[in-house]
Write a protein that holds these residues in place. Structure first.
Motif, PDB file in Angstrom:
ATOM      1  N   LEU A 147       0.838  -1.209   0.000  1.00 51.49           N
ATOM      2  CA  LEU A 147       0.000   0.000   0.000  1.00 51.49           C
ATOM      3  C   LEU A 147       0.867   1.252   0.000  1.00 51.49           C
ATOM      4  CD1 LEU A 147      -2.638  -1.296   2.551  1.00 51.49           C
ATOM      5  CD2 LEU A 147      -3.096  -0.772   0.152  1.00 51.49           C
ATOM      6  N   TYR A 148       1.917   1.218   0.802  1.00 51.62           N
ATOM      7  CA  TYR A 148       2.833   2.351   0.891  1.00 51.62           C
ATOM      8  C   TYR A 148       3.453   2.625  -0.479  1.00 51.62           C
ATOM      9  CZ  TYR A 148       6.928   5.120   2.110  1.00 51.62           C
ATOM     10  OH  TYR A 148       7.885   6.096   2.161  1.00 51.62           O
ATOM     11  N   MET A 149       3.898   1.562  -1.144  1.00 52.92           N
ATOM     12  CA  MET A 149       4.547   1.735  -2.444  1.00 52.92           C
ATOM     13  C   MET A 149       3.544   2.219  -3.489  1.00 52.92           C
ATOM     14  SD  MET A 149       7.527  -1.113  -2.878  1.00 52.92           S
ATOM     15  CE  MET A 149       6.501  -2.543  -2.991  1.00 52.92           C
ATOM     16  N   TRP A 150       2.318   1.736  -3.382  1.00 54.02           N
ATOM     17  CA  TRP A 150       1.307   2.171  -4.369  1.00 54.02           C
ATOM     18  C   TRP A 150       1.108   3.684  -4.282  1.00 54.02           C
ATOM     19  CZ3 TRP A 150      -3.536   4.515  -4.587  1.00 54.02           C
ATOM     20  CH2 TRP A 150      -4.172   4.430  -5.839  1.00 54.02           C
ATOM     21  N   VAL A 151       1.192   4.205  -3.059  1.00 53.32           N
ATOM     22  CA  VAL A 151       1.012   5.652  -2.891  1.00 53.32           C
ATOM     23  C   VAL A 151       2.275   6.412  -3.309  1.00 53.32           C
ATOM     24  CG1 VAL A 151       0.635   7.488  -1.190  1.00 53.32           C
ATOM     25  CG2 VAL A 151      -0.687   5.359  -1.042  1.00 53.32           C
ATOM     26  N   ASN A 152       3.452   5.894  -2.938  1.00 52.13           N
ATOM     27  CA  ASN A 152       4.676   6.685  -3.042  1.00 52.13           C
ATOM     28  C   ASN A 152       5.611   6.355  -4.199  1.00 52.13           C
ATOM     29  OD1 ASN A 152       4.520   8.336  -0.462  1.00 52.13           O
ATOM     30  ND2 ASN A 152       4.190   6.243   0.294  1.00 52.13           N
ATOM     31  N   ASP A 153       5.374   5.257  -4.877  1.00 50.43           N
ATOM     32  CA  ASP A 153       6.329   4.822  -5.890  1.00 50.43           C
ATOM     33  C   ASP A 153       5.598   4.628  -7.219  1.00 50.43           C
ATOM     34  OD1 ASP A 153       7.974   3.345  -7.543  1.00 50.43           O
ATOM     35  OD2 ASP A 153       8.631   1.925  -6.001  1.00 50.43           O
ATOM     36  N   ALA A 161      -0.899  -1.749 -11.824  1.00 52.07           N
ATOM     37  CA  ALA A 161      -1.932  -1.574 -12.845  1.00 52.07           C
ATOM     38  C   ALA A 161      -1.836  -2.643 -13.930  1.00 52.07           C
ATOM     39  CB  ALA A 161      -1.811  -0.182 -13.457  1.00 52.07           C
ATOM     40  N   ARG A 162      -0.600  -3.080 -14.223  1.00 51.21           N
ATOM     41  CA  ARG A 162      -0.406  -4.102 -15.268  1.00 51.21           C
ATOM     42  C   ARG A 162      -0.665  -5.513 -14.740  1.00 51.21           C
ATOM     43  NH1 ARG A 162       4.273  -1.087 -16.469  1.00 51.21           N
ATOM     44  NH2 ARG A 162       5.525  -2.582 -15.310  1.00 51.21           N
ATOM     45  N   SER A 163      -0.713  -5.699 -13.413  1.00 48.71           N
ATOM     46  CA  SER A 163      -0.821  -7.040 -12.824  1.00 48.71           C
ATOM     47  C   SER A 163      -2.194  -7.645 -13.079  1.00 48.71           C
ATOM     48  CB  SER A 163      -0.566  -6.963 -11.311  1.00 48.71           C
ATOM     49  OG  SER A 163      -1.706  -6.401 -10.679  1.00 48.71           O
ATOM     50  N   ARG A 164      -2.339  -8.898 -12.680  1.00 54.00           N
ATOM     51  CA  ARG A 164      -3.605  -9.603 -12.896  1.00 54.00           C
ATOM     52  C   ARG A 164      -4.545  -9.461 -11.706  1.00 54.00           C
ATOM     53  NH1 ARG A 164      -3.354 -14.258 -16.504  1.00 54.00           N
ATOM     54  NH2 ARG A 164      -1.540 -14.037 -17.839  1.00 54.00           N
ATOM     55  N   ALA A 186      -6.689   6.026   0.912  1.00 51.95           N
ATOM     56  CA  ALA A 186      -7.395   4.737   0.924  1.00 51.95           C
ATOM     57  C   ALA A 186      -8.540   4.706  -0.089  1.00 51.95           C
ATOM     58  CB  ALA A 186      -7.907   4.426   2.329  1.00 51.95           C
ATOM     59  N   GLY A 187      -9.313   5.793  -0.155  1.00 53.91           N
ATOM     60  CA  GLY A 187     -10.459   5.816  -1.059  1.00 53.91           C
ATOM     61  C   GLY A 187     -10.040   5.595  -2.505  1.00 53.91           C
ATOM     62  N   LYS A 188      -8.999   6.321  -2.911  1.00 51.65           N
ATOM     63  CA  LYS A 188      -8.505   6.204  -4.283  1.00 51.65           C
ATOM     64  C   LYS A 188      -8.025   4.773  -4.563  1.00 51.65           C
ATOM     65  CE  LYS A 188      -5.104   8.769  -6.107  1.00 51.65           C
ATOM     66  NZ  LYS A 188      -4.098   9.810  -5.918  1.00 51.65           N
ATOM     67  N   PHE A 189      -7.315   4.233  -3.590  1.00 53.15           N
ATOM     68  CA  PHE A 189      -6.781   2.874  -3.770  1.00 53.15           C
ATOM     69  C   PHE A 189      -7.906   1.842  -3.874  1.00 53.15           C
ATOM     70  CE2 PHE A 189      -5.595  -1.255  -2.049  1.00 53.15           C
ATOM     71  CZ  PHE A 189      -4.561  -1.597  -2.905  1.00 53.15           C
ATOM     72  N   ILE A 190      -8.853   1.902  -2.926  1.00 52.78           N
ATOM     73  CA  ILE A 190      -9.917   0.893  -2.902  1.00 52.78           C
ATOM     74  C   ILE A 190     -10.788   0.982  -4.160  1.00 52.78           C
ATOM     75  CG2 ILE A 190     -11.957   0.052  -1.644  1.00 52.78           C
ATOM     76  CD1 ILE A 190     -10.523   0.996   0.958  1.00 52.78           C
ATOM     77  N   GLY A 191     -11.064   2.219  -4.597  1.00 54.90           N
ATOM     78  CA  GLY A 191     -11.832   2.397  -5.831  1.00 54.90           C
ATOM     79  C   GLY A 191     -11.135   1.739  -7.018  1.00 54.90           C
ATOM     80  N   MET A 192      -9.825   1.999  -7.129  1.00 54.82           N
ATOM     81  CA  MET A 192      -9.031   1.409  -8.217  1.00 54.82           C
ATOM     82  C   MET A 192      -9.042  -0.118  -8.093  1.00 54.82           C
ATOM     83  SD  MET A 192      -5.874  -0.210  -8.548  1.00 54.82           S
ATOM     84  CE  MET A 192      -5.258   0.072  -6.892  1.00 54.82           C
TER      85      MET A 192
END
Ligand code: ZN
Ligand code: ZN
Length: 251
Positions: A147-153, A161-164, A186-192
């Protein structure tokens, strides 16, 4: 930056093409934890004491049983059984008085107390497993780091995004952890994540359906392509990775 011992494996799992990269990490952790339980842990008095008390779940006892050398497993079982017997033997007195009860009627008070004791003692043991505990602990770290990396990296976000997508269990765990772990994002992540999961599940459905069609003789020349291993990938998506069993039926 989050500890590299967690970021590196998460990045590596996302470099491959797994149905659930988190399951792949879990599989590695599980393998290491079983190996440890039958190896180095044998020399750790604290671990032995805890494992005598908590034991292992059926899945992990089965994996331990698959190990060639049966001695470490036998030692674990010997001392764990001793602990279990101590707990059951505490019921001996109650058993005698129940047996001697007159009139063929099950006395509510004394009887129910014993049943509660049995439920509590065995219910607790059934739920505890040294391997599960160790794996869950590390998986929590991995999910946190993901989760940390999804936000910061940004690189990782693209990889994600490319994963299955992930399996349903890890879908739930990612959604549950996000508010505590990445708060405002969190909202942005969960929506995605929901959208991703919806499209990945559709992909899996298309594959498994195509697989079933191949059994119709009219489709015998149909190219299965990726759908050739749809059954295993569908199971992985729904309920995580599977441990194969030896099928002796001739097919
Ligand atoms: Zn998974
Ligand atoms: Zn377990």
């Amino acid at each position: 930056m989050k500890e590299q011992i967690y970021t590196i494996p998460v990045n590596e799992a996302y470099d491959k093409d797994y149905e659930c990269p988190l399951c792949e990490l879990e599989k590695q952790q599980e393998y290491e934890a079983v190996k440890y339980a039958l190896g180095a842990a044998m020399m750790e008095p604290d671990f032995r004491m805890e494992s005598n008390e908590k034991g292992y779940c059926n899945r992990h006892f089965s994996q331990m049983f698959d190990a060639k050398n049966k001695l470490p497993l036998a030692l674990v079982l010997d001392t764990h059984l001793l602990e279990l017997r101590k707990k059951i033997e505490k019921l001996e007195k109650a058993a005698k008085s129940l047996e001697n009860e007159k009139g063929g009627l099950f006395k509510k008070n004394s009887g129910e107390k014993v049943i509660t004791e049995i439920s509590e003692t065995l219910g607790k043991t059934e739920k505890t497993c040294m391997v599960c505990e160790k794996v869950n602990h590390t998986m929590e770290r991995y999910i946190d780091v993901l989760l940390y990396m999804w936000v910061n990296d940004e690189n990782f976000r693209e990889k994600f995004a490319r994963s299955r997508g992930v399996c349903l269990k890890h879908f739930r765990e990612l959604a549950e952890t996000a508010p505590k772990s990445i708060k405002g994002d969190a909202g942005k992540f969960i929506g995605m994540l929901i959208n991703k999961e919806i499209s990945e599940l559709k992909r899996i459905q298309d594959d498994i359906h195509k697989f079933t069609l191949k059994f119709d003789y009219r489709n015998r020349d149909m190219e299965l392509g990726e759908a050739i291993n749809a059954p295993v990938r569908t199971i992985e998506k729904i309920s995580g990775y599977i441990t194969p069993y030896e099928d002796d039926e001739q097919s």
